[in-house]
Design an enzyme around this catalytic site. Structure first.
Site, PDB file in Angstrom:
ATOM      1  N   SER A 166      69.396 -35.601 -49.944  1.00 49.82           N
ATOM      2  CA  SER A 166      68.112 -36.320 -50.200  1.00 49.82           C
ATOM      3  C   SER A 166      67.602 -37.035 -48.684  1.00 49.82           C
ATOM      4  O   SER A 166      68.433 -37.413 -47.685  1.00 49.82           O
ATOM      5  CB  SER A 166      68.417 -37.495 -51.025  1.00 49.82           C
ATOM      6  OG  SER A 166      67.087 -38.326 -50.819  1.00 49.82           O
TER       7      SER A 166
ATOM      8  N   LYS B 239      75.019 -40.025 -50.209  1.00 51.34           N
ATOM      9  CA  LYS B 239      74.527 -38.760 -49.899  1.00 51.34           C
ATOM     10  C   LYS B 239      74.954 -38.648 -48.599  1.00 51.34           C
ATOM     11  O   LYS B 239      75.325 -37.183 -48.081  1.00 51.34           O
ATOM     12  CB  LYS B 239      72.794 -38.794 -50.123  1.00 51.34           C
ATOM     13  CG  LYS B 239      72.304 -38.520 -51.441  1.00 51.34           C
ATOM     14  CD  LYS B 239      73.119 -37.433 -52.137  1.00 51.34           C
ATOM     15  CE  LYS B 239      72.469 -37.462 -53.696  1.00 51.34           C
ATOM     16  NZ  LYS B 239      73.098 -36.211 -54.397  1.00 51.34           N
TER      17      LYS B 239
ATOM     18  N   TYR C 210      73.407 -45.467 -53.237  1.00 56.14           N
ATOM     19  CA  TYR C 210      72.842 -44.101 -53.551  1.00 56.14           C
ATOM     20  C   TYR C 210      72.786 -43.328 -52.207  1.00 56.14           C
ATOM     21  O   TYR C 210      73.331 -42.322 -52.178  1.00 56.14           O
ATOM     22  CB  TYR C 210      71.594 -44.121 -54.427  1.00 56.14           C
ATOM     23  CG  TYR C 210      71.014 -42.496 -54.473  1.00 56.14           C
ATOM     24  CD1 TYR C 210      69.785 -42.520 -53.515  1.00 56.14           C
ATOM     25  CD2 TYR C 210      71.456 -41.699 -55.255  1.00 56.14           C
ATOM     26  CE1 TYR C 210      69.198 -41.186 -53.494  1.00 56.14           C
ATOM     27  CE2 TYR C 210      70.801 -40.339 -55.182  1.00 56.14           C
ATOM     28  CZ  TYR C 210      69.699 -40.226 -54.303  1.00 56.14           C
ATOM     29  OH  TYR C 210      69.113 -38.993 -54.255  1.00 56.14           O
TER      30      TYR C 210
HETATM   31  C1  WQD Z   1      57.892 -43.835 -54.389  1.00 53.37           C
HETATM   32  C2  WQD Z   1      56.826 -44.878 -53.958  1.00 53.37           C
HETATM   33  C3  WQD Z   1      57.515 -47.067 -54.514  1.00 53.37           C
HETATM   34  C4  WQD Z   1      57.410 -46.715 -58.889  1.00 53.37           C
HETATM   35  C5  WQD Z   1      63.881 -42.297 -54.461  1.00 53.37           C
HETATM   36  C6  WQD Z   1      65.267 -41.941 -53.677  1.00 53.37           C
HETATM   37  C7  WQD Z   1      64.995 -40.298 -53.347  1.00 53.37           C
HETATM   38  C8  WQD Z   1      64.639 -39.872 -54.516  1.00 53.37           C
HETATM   39  C9  WQD Z   1      63.417 -40.004 -55.369  1.00 53.37           C
HETATM   40  C10 WQD Z   1      66.198 -38.812 -56.081  1.00 53.37           C
HETATM   41  C11 WQD Z   1      57.384 -45.926 -53.360  1.00 53.37           C
HETATM   42  C12 WQD Z   1      56.345 -46.616 -55.276  1.00 53.37           C
HETATM   43  C13 WQD Z   1      57.558 -46.474 -57.400  1.00 53.37           C
HETATM   44  C14 WQD Z   1      56.608 -47.809 -59.328  1.00 53.37           C
HETATM   45  C15 WQD Z   1      55.373 -47.869 -57.204  1.00 53.37           C
HETATM   46  N1  WQD Z   1      65.943 -39.780 -55.402  1.00 53.37           N
HETATM   47  N2  WQD Z   1      56.414 -47.142 -56.772  1.00 53.37           N
HETATM   48  N3  WQD Z   1      55.518 -48.072 -58.450  1.00 53.37           N
HETATM   49  O1  WQD Z   1      61.998 -44.616 -53.613  1.00 53.37           O
HETATM   50  O2  WQD Z   1      60.568 -42.638 -52.436  1.00 53.37           O
HETATM   51  O3  WQD Z   1      62.640 -42.047 -53.383  1.00 53.37           O
HETATM   52  O4  WQD Z   1      63.490 -41.500 -55.580  1.00 53.37           O
HETATM   53  O5  WQD Z   1      66.077 -37.620 -56.203  1.00 53.37           O
HETATM   54  O6  WQD Z   1      66.294 -39.901 -52.764  1.00 53.37           O
HETATM   55  O7  WQD Z   1      65.048 -42.338 -52.486  1.00 53.37           O
HETATM   56  O8  WQD Z   1      60.759 -42.680 -54.695  1.00 53.37           O
HETATM   57  O9  WQD Z   1      59.404 -42.600 -56.914  1.00 53.37           O
HETATM   58  O10 WQD Z   1      60.917 -44.545 -56.948  1.00 53.37           O
HETATM   59  O11 WQD Z   1      59.057 -44.426 -55.124  1.00 53.37           O
HETATM   60  O12 WQD Z   1      54.390 -48.506 -56.355  1.00 53.37           O
HETATM   61  O13 WQD Z   1      56.515 -48.043 -60.587  1.00 53.37           O
HETATM   62  O14 WQD Z   1      56.235 -45.132 -55.067  1.00 53.37           O
HETATM   63  O15 WQD Z   1      57.213 -48.207 -53.846  1.00 53.37           O
HETATM   64  O16 WQD Z   1      56.585 -46.218 -52.480  1.00 53.37           O
HETATM   65  P1  WQD Z   1      61.457 -43.231 -53.367  1.00 53.37           P
HETATM   66  P2  WQD Z   1      60.004 -43.732 -55.862  1.00 53.37           P
END
Ligand code: WQD
Length: 334
Positions: A126, A155, A151
């Site tokens: 990731s 990785k 997590y």
């Molecule tokens: C994306 C953006 C949140 C939810 C993680 C892991 C990565 C992969 C994907 C597994 C951020 C914003 C989110 C919400 C929001 N993991 N958000 N409201 O954190 O970039 O990546 O998940 O495959 O390895 O690190 O993904 O989708 O959680 O967040 O505003 O209810 O959306 O703050 O900016 P992230 P995410």
């Protein structure tokens, strides 16, 4: 006889889509999944798309003996190892669970790969290994920061562990660093179905729409054009096809190893994703600005040049298409 590929975590979001892509390219996936974060119905969805049965074993990769029996029953030409816990938030709350599971399953897979001389491994990593990059886009040589979550740490550790064992026993492996996977197969027969409350933006957004509740946007005071975080959202089918390309590369480069970033090569902000979701699906998304989420980085998006040059792979689907396919899949569930 079609080459058999072991797909651990093959009933999961990326795993199930990769099984479809494997079949489209003439491989035979064999699925192992303990269904801890997936549903057996996803197997039926895969079978409907490919038009034939898929071998599925409800096994936990952390249990060596039952896993060994599978390697005795099949002669695998390759392994794609997805099976791992992947919630950033949950890993912060329960780091030991993440270390035990994600490293324990990898250790068993590597042990049996060496024992049964399986020539090729594709490992699911990731972009989280980079932490908050100094510069975007991010290439494979971008230095790592300390992991922002247990997590992410698993990785980083997984990649290092694979590298160490490769020195002792140089079986071929490719490490794929995913950016943000979203979307679903265009048929709507498989997609992202997290058990319990999702964490990631698109499944949360869809859940909030169905609950008629506002989506919480975690911060609009970041140093970005519209103040919300920027990520590289990649269609899950583009990601799935990259795994096939990685296997093909390993077949042409026996006992070699490589690492690839998999992303579109451009970023979208949270507010842009909401706007694209609304316009492509003709739906209004109610949202409210909330405080920042701990551990979030401001922005990260990929430089996918290496995958294009060595794998002959690049994304072909847009963020908007992924958001359309995600919503279409959700509508098939109700
Ligand atoms: C994306 C953006 C949140 C939810 C993680 C892991 C990565 C992969 C994907 C597994 C951020 C914003 C989110 C919400 C929001 N993991 N958000 N409201 O954190 O970039 O990546 O998940 O495959 O390895 O690190 O993904 O989708 O959680 O967040 O505003 O209810 O959306 O703050 O900016 P992230 P995410």
């Amino acid at each position: 006889m079609s080459k058999e590929i072991l797909v651990t975590g093959g009933a999961g979001f990326i795993g199930s889509h990769t099984c479809v892509a494997l079949c489209e390219f003439g491989y035979t996936p064999v699925i192992i999944d303990n269904l801890s974060n997936s549903r057996e119905s996803m197997i039926a969805g895969i079978e409907k798309i490919i038009g034939r049965e898929v071998k599925f074993y409800p096994i936990d990769c952390c249990h060596l003996d039952p896993l060994d029996l599978i390697f005795q029953k099949h002669r695998f030409d390759g392994i794609i190892h997805f099976a791992a816990f992947k919630s950033v938030a949950e890993s912060v709350a329960n780091p030991e669970k993440y270390i035990d599971n994600n490293m324990g399953s990898l250790q068993n897979i590597l042990t049996l790969m060496e024992k049964y001389r399986v020539p090729n491994l594709v490992f699911s990593s990731s972009c989280t290994v980079y932490g908050e990059p100094e510069v975007n886009p991010v290439s494979e040589n971008t230095p790592w920061k300390s992991a922002a979550s247990p997590y992410g740490y698993t990785k980083q550790l997984g990649e290092k562990y694979i590298g160490e064992r490769h020195i002792q026993d140089p079986l071929g492996h490719v490490i794929l660093r995913y950016f943000n996977p979203i979307g679903a197969h265009h048929s709507g027969l498989i997609g992202e179905l997290p058990l319990g409350m999702p964490n990631n933006l698109v499944p949360v957004m869809i859940k909030k729409i169905s609950q008629q509740q506002p989506l919480q946007v975690f911060g609009n005071d970041y140093p970005t054009p519209d103040g919300s975080c920027i990520r590289d959202y990649i269609h899950v089918m583009d990601l799935a096809e990259a795994h096939v390309k990685a296997l093909q590369w390993l077949e042409k480069n026996p006992n070699q190893s490589e690492i690839f970033n998999l992303g579109q090569g451009k970023g979208n902000s949270v507010l842009e994703v909401i706007q694209q979701f609304e316009s492509i699906n003709g739906i209004r998304v109610a949202f409210e600005i909330s405080p920042r989420r701990e551990g979030d980085i401001t922005q990260i998006f990929a430089d996918p040049t290496k995958a294009k040059e060595l794998l002959g792979w690049q994304t072909t689907r847009t963020t908007a298409e992924a958001l359309k396919d995600a919503w279409h899949f959700n509508l098939q569930q109700s």
